[in-house]
Design a protein around this motif. Sequence first.
Motif, PDB file in Angstrom:
ATOM      1  N   GLU A  71      42.998  11.163  27.693  1.00  0.00           N
ATOM      2  CA  GLU A  71      41.702  10.490  27.829  1.00  0.00           C
ATOM      3  C   GLU A  71      41.491   9.608  26.614  1.00  0.00           C
ATOM      4  O   GLU A  71      41.914   9.949  25.508  1.00  0.00           O
ATOM      5  CB  GLU A  71      40.581  11.528  27.905  1.00  0.00           C
ATOM      6  CG  GLU A  71      39.202  10.946  28.076  1.00  0.00           C
ATOM      7  CD  GLU A  71      38.123  12.016  28.164  1.00  0.00           C
ATOM      8  OE1 GLU A  71      37.009  11.728  27.690  1.00  0.00           O
ATOM      9  OE2 GLU A  71      38.386  13.108  28.676  1.00  0.00           O
ATOM     10  N   SER A  72      40.834   8.478  26.822  1.00  0.00           N
ATOM     11  CA  SER A  72      40.481   7.604  25.706  1.00  0.00           C
ATOM     12  C   SER A  72      39.283   6.760  26.098  1.00  0.00           C
ATOM     13  O   SER A  72      38.995   6.579  27.277  1.00  0.00           O
ATOM     14  CB  SER A  72      41.663   6.698  25.320  1.00  0.00           C
ATOM     15  OG  SER A  72      41.990   5.840  26.386  1.00  0.00           O
ATOM     16  N   ARG A  94      37.704  18.513  18.179  1.00  0.00           N
ATOM     17  CA  ARG A  94      38.076  19.725  18.909  1.00  0.00           C
ATOM     18  C   ARG A  94      39.568  19.946  18.731  1.00  0.00           C
ATOM     19  O   ARG A  94      40.357  19.039  18.970  1.00  0.00           O
ATOM     20  CB  ARG A  94      37.752  19.603  20.392  1.00  0.00           C
ATOM     21  CG  ARG A  94      38.064  20.878  21.156  1.00  0.00           C
ATOM     22  CD  ARG A  94      37.799  20.752  22.664  1.00  0.00           C
ATOM     23  NE  ARG A  94      38.268  21.914  23.356  1.00  0.00           N
ATOM     24  CZ  ARG A  94      39.555  22.188  23.613  1.00  0.00           C
ATOM     25  NH1 ARG A  94      40.501  21.351  23.236  1.00  0.00           N
ATOM     26  NH2 ARG A  94      39.899  23.291  24.244  1.00  0.00           N
ATOM     27  N   SER A  99      45.662  20.949  22.987  1.00  0.00           N
ATOM     28  CA  SER A  99      45.047  19.622  22.961  1.00  0.00           C
ATOM     29  C   SER A  99      44.198  19.426  21.707  1.00  0.00           C
ATOM     30  O   SER A  99      43.736  20.381  21.092  1.00  0.00           O
ATOM     31  CB  SER A  99      44.187  19.391  24.209  1.00  0.00           C
ATOM     32  OG  SER A  99      43.068  20.254  24.194  1.00  0.00           O
ATOM     33  N   THR A 101      41.088  16.591  20.267  1.00  0.00           N
ATOM     34  CA  THR A 101      40.188  15.470  20.535  1.00  0.00           C
ATOM     35  C   THR A 101      39.823  14.820  19.203  1.00  0.00           C
ATOM     36  O   THR A 101      39.422  15.510  18.262  1.00  0.00           O
ATOM     37  CB  THR A 101      38.912  15.938  21.257  1.00  0.00           C
ATOM     38  OG1 THR A 101      39.281  16.604  22.463  1.00  0.00           O
ATOM     39  CG2 THR A 101      37.994  14.764  21.570  1.00  0.00           C
ATOM     40  N   TYR A 102      39.989  13.512  19.168  1.00  0.00           N
ATOM     41  CA  TYR A 102      39.685  12.733  17.975  1.00  0.00           C
ATOM     42  C   TYR A 102      38.431  11.900  18.185  1.00  0.00           C
ATOM     43  O   TYR A 102      38.201  11.377  19.273  1.00  0.00           O
ATOM     44  CB  TYR A 102      40.805  11.718  17.678  1.00  0.00           C
ATOM     45  CG  TYR A 102      42.157  12.294  17.411  1.00  0.00           C
ATOM     46  CD1 TYR A 102      42.538  12.637  16.115  1.00  0.00           C
ATOM     47  CD2 TYR A 102      43.074  12.463  18.439  1.00  0.00           C
ATOM     48  CE1 TYR A 102      43.803  13.135  15.860  1.00  0.00           C
ATOM     49  CE2 TYR A 102      44.342  12.965  18.190  1.00  0.00           C
ATOM     50  CZ  TYR A 102      44.697  13.300  16.903  1.00  0.00           C
ATOM     51  OH  TYR A 102      45.950  13.788  16.659  1.00  0.00           O
ATOM     52  N   HIS A 123      37.176   7.551  21.218  1.00  0.00           N
ATOM     53  CA  HIS A 123      37.602   8.943  21.322  1.00  0.00           C
ATOM     54  C   HIS A 123      38.969   8.956  21.983  1.00  0.00           C
ATOM     55  O   HIS A 123      39.330   8.026  22.715  1.00  0.00           O
ATOM     56  CB  HIS A 123      36.585   9.807  22.074  1.00  0.00           C
ATOM     57  CG  HIS A 123      36.519   9.526  23.541  1.00  0.00           C
ATOM     58  ND1 HIS A 123      35.746   8.521  24.070  1.00  0.00           N
ATOM     59  CD2 HIS A 123      37.164  10.102  24.588  1.00  0.00           C
ATOM     60  CE1 HIS A 123      35.902   8.495  25.381  1.00  0.00           C
ATOM     61  NE2 HIS A 123      36.758   9.442  25.725  1.00  0.00           N
ATOM     62  N   TRP A 124      39.719   9.985  21.717  1.00  0.00           N
ATOM     63  CA  TRP A 124      41.120  10.056  22.135  1.00  0.00           C
ATOM     64  C   TRP A 124      41.463  11.521  22.296  1.00  0.00           C
ATOM     65  O   TRP A 124      41.145  12.320  21.422  1.00  0.00           O
ATOM     66  CB  TRP A 124      41.951   9.448  21.015  1.00  0.00           C
ATOM     67  CG  TRP A 124      43.353   9.064  21.290  1.00  0.00           C
ATOM     68  CD1 TRP A 124      44.447   9.868  21.196  1.00  0.00           C
ATOM     69  CD2 TRP A 124      43.845   7.770  21.633  1.00  0.00           C
ATOM     70  NE1 TRP A 124      45.582   9.144  21.456  1.00  0.00           N
ATOM     71  CE2 TRP A 124      45.228   7.854  21.723  1.00  0.00           C
ATOM     72  CE3 TRP A 124      43.216   6.542  21.862  1.00  0.00           C
ATOM     73  CZ2 TRP A 124      46.026   6.768  22.039  1.00  0.00           C
ATOM     74  CZ3 TRP A 124      44.015   5.463  22.176  1.00  0.00           C
ATOM     75  CH2 TRP A 124      45.399   5.574  22.268  1.00  0.00           C
ATOM     76  N   VAL A 125      42.094  11.876  23.377  1.00  0.00           N
ATOM     77  CA  VAL A 125      42.546  13.251  23.591  1.00  0.00           C
ATOM     78  C   VAL A 125      44.063  13.241  23.760  1.00  0.00           C
ATOM     79  O   VAL A 125      44.584  12.536  24.624  1.00  0.00           O
ATOM     80  CB  VAL A 125      41.889  13.892  24.836  1.00  0.00           C
ATOM     81  CG1 VAL A 125      42.424  15.306  25.055  1.00  0.00           C
ATOM     82  CG2 VAL A 125      40.370  13.896  24.706  1.00  0.00           C
TER      83      VAL A 125
END
Length: 154
Positions: A71-72, A94, A99, A101-102, A123-125
């Motif tokens: 995801e982004s 997270r 995983s 999350t950024y 955001h970036w996962v």
Amino acid sequence: MAIIPPAPERLTSSDFPVLWPVGTRWADNDMFGHLNNAVYYELFDTAINAWIAIGTGVDPITMPALGVVAESGCRYFSELQFPQSLEVGLAVTRLGRSSVTYRLGVFESADGQEPRPATALGHWVHVYVDRTSRKPVGIPDPIRTLLSTACIEA
């Protein structure tokens, strides 16, 4: 007492534990004279992967697990253009088993330590998967250790 984080549009460079330098290229400008939207995702990808590679010494080409983007997203606040020196702020919001999350910010580079407003927030996962089976695996220990140094409250 809980600390209430600032609204996304009020985040500054001081809200990010890691600031990674990135540059712009001639080809990054679009026909409107500013950085094309897709370039921000390249900046995020570059900053995250360079920070991990240099911070851990792990070779992403040979390691048995790899982080794939699940995801982004990005919000844009002000225009940037070539030639500009930038920094990508990285914060881990997270850290799960497989995983991470950024929260990511893009900032104009500065010589001083003054907090700078974000020109964009993303955001970036990453989900770590086995290179062969593509099934989720635990985040490799050297990477988890590095990620833990950038954890913040979301």
